[in-house]
Design a protein around this motif. Structure first.
Motif, short mmCIF file in Angstrom:
data_model
loop_
_atom_site.label_atom_id
_atom_site.label_comp_id
_atom_site.label_asym_id
_atom_site.label_seq_id
_atom_site.Cartn_x
_atom_site.Cartn_y
_atom_site.Cartn_z
N GLN A 48 0.85 -1.19 0.00
CA GLN A 48 0.00 0.00 0.00
C GLN A 48 0.88 1.24 0.00
O GLN A 48 1.82 1.33 0.80
CB GLN A 48 -0.90 0.00 1.23
CG GLN A 48 -1.77 1.24 1.39
CD GLN A 48 -2.59 1.23 2.65
OE1 GLN A 48 -2.86 0.17 3.22
NE2 GLN A 48 -2.98 2.39 3.12
N VAL A 55 3.25 2.52 2.82
CA VAL A 55 2.59 2.48 4.12
C VAL A 55 2.67 1.10 4.73
O VAL A 55 2.91 0.95 5.93
CB VAL A 55 1.11 2.91 3.97
CG1 VAL A 55 0.37 2.73 5.29
CG2 VAL A 55 1.00 4.33 3.47
N PRO A 98 -6.60 6.68 3.02
CA PRO A 98 -6.27 5.33 3.47
C PRO A 98 -7.49 4.65 4.05
O PRO A 98 -8.47 5.32 4.39
CB PRO A 98 -5.22 5.57 4.56
CG PRO A 98 -4.73 6.95 4.35
CD PRO A 98 -5.87 7.72 3.76
N PRO A 99 -7.48 3.34 4.23
CA PRO A 99 -8.62 2.63 4.81
C PRO A 99 -8.94 3.15 6.21
O PRO A 99 -8.07 3.66 6.91
CB PRO A 99 -8.14 1.18 4.88
CG PRO A 99 -7.07 1.08 3.88
CD PRO A 99 -6.41 2.42 3.86
N GLY A 100 -10.21 2.97 6.60
CA GLY A 100 -10.60 3.33 7.95
C GLY A 100 -11.40 4.60 8.04
O GLY A 100 -11.96 4.91 9.07
N GLY A 101 -11.51 5.35 6.97
CA GLY A 101 -12.27 6.58 7.01
C GLY A 101 -13.47 6.52 6.09
O GLY A 101 -13.62 5.59 5.30
N LEU A 102 -14.31 7.53 6.16
CA LEU A 102 -15.53 7.53 5.37
C LEU A 102 -15.25 7.66 3.88
O LEU A 102 -16.06 7.28 3.06
CB LEU A 102 -16.45 8.66 5.83
CG LEU A 102 -17.07 8.48 7.21
CD1 LEU A 102 -17.90 9.68 7.59
CD2 LEU A 102 -17.90 7.22 7.27
N ASN A 104 -12.92 6.12 2.25
CA ASN A 104 -11.89 5.13 1.97
C ASN A 104 -12.31 4.08 0.96
O ASN A 104 -11.70 3.03 0.88
CB ASN A 104 -11.48 4.43 3.26
CG ASN A 104 -12.59 3.52 3.77
OD1 ASN A 104 -13.73 3.65 3.36
ND2 ASN A 104 -12.25 2.60 4.63
N GLU A 105 -13.36 4.33 0.17
CA GLU A 105 -13.75 3.33 -0.81
C GLU A 105 -12.61 3.09 -1.78
O GLU A 105 -12.02 4.03 -2.32
CB GLU A 105 -14.99 3.76 -1.58
CG GLU A 105 -15.41 2.73 -2.65
CD GLU A 105 -16.63 3.15 -3.42
OE1 GLU A 105 -17.33 4.08 -2.99
OE2 GLU A 105 -16.90 2.52 -4.46
N GLN A 106 -12.29 1.84 -1.98
CA GLN A 106 -11.24 1.46 -2.92
C GLN A 106 -11.89 1.13 -4.26
O GLN A 106 -12.85 0.38 -4.32
CB GLN A 106 -10.46 0.26 -2.40
CG GLN A 106 -9.67 0.57 -1.13
CD GLN A 106 -8.76 -0.56 -0.72
OE1 GLN A 106 -8.34 -1.37 -1.54
NE2 GLN A 106 -8.45 -0.62 0.57
#
Lengths: 117, 111
Positions: A48, A55, A98-102, A104-106
């Motif tokens: 990532q 990261v 990054p993942p974990g937030g609103l 954060n859609e991949q």
């Protein structure tokens, strides 16, 4: 809006050869991911990037896999030398955060199917 | 330790029938949960996600999922399946700074 682009779509190589995959994320997405999806399994995160910094690369087999994201945009993933067990689909994804937030859609690219003979 | 489990590798349903795909997670904190669909030769498409609030989440293509903390589950449902729903369905959870996927469930639809 253009999606995540990957090339090539398919690649067949012999073991011990090298191969490289390219990914162009969605414009403005700071975070870029490379996943390996072996047949019959879910995708597994390899590395990532946040902008051009790594990261997380804890699951990247660093003896043969390498990845870079120069200038924080495009990325390449390389395998050298390839083994039979590297046969898989390699997925690239990007997200605004990054993942974990609103936010954060991949968003995933179509993937590169690698076959190692 | 396995973070996401999808107990059913394959499921076959008749067109027009209802569908429920199971997903169980193991994560101590409040999880961020996702369902993706993967069609042959295509990348993953997000169906729906749960962060907090209402435990019944509506997604695209007529799908919904319900978060049940007591059962550590986030099952995906659709009241009436269409032939075009045949695909691989992947449940995922954000753990730490990483999106972790289950093994997937392949859905086949009978005419």
């Amino acid at each position: 809006e253009a999606g995540v682009a990957q090339s090539p779509r398919y690649k067949i190589i012999e073991k011990r050869q090298s191969v490289a995959f390219w990914c162009n994320p969605i414009s403005g997405h700071a975070t870029l991911y490379w996943y390996q999806q072996i047949l019959g399994q879910g995708p597994k995160l390899l590395i990532q990037f946040q902008n051009n910094g790594v990261v997380d690369d804890s699951q990247l087999p660093k003896d043969r896999f390498s990845a870079e994201r120069l200038k924080g945009v495009d990325s390449t993933l390389k395998i050298q030398p390839a083994k039979l067990e590297d046969s898989a689909v390699y997925l690239c994804a990007s997200s605004l955060r990054p993942p974990g937030g609103l936010m954060n859609e991949q968003f995933f690219g179509p993937g590169t199917r690698l076959t190692v003979l | 330790a396995q973070s996401v489990t999808q107990p059913d590798i394959h499921i076959t349903v008749s067109e027009g029938a209802s569908l429920e795909l199971r997903c169980n997670y193991s994560y101590g904190a409040t999880p961020y949960l996702f369902w993706y669909v993967q069609s042959p030769g295509q990348g993953l498409q997000l169906l729906l996600k749960y962060f907090s609030g209402d435990t019944l989440v509506q997604g695209i293509k007529g799908f919904e999922a319900e978060f049940k903390r007591s059962q550590s589950s986030f099952n995906l449902r659709k009241p009436s399946v269409h032939w075009s729903d045949a695909a691989e369905y992947l449940c995922a959870v954000v753990k730490g700074n990483m999106l972790t996927f289950g093994g997937g469930t392949r859905l086949m639809v009978k005419p």
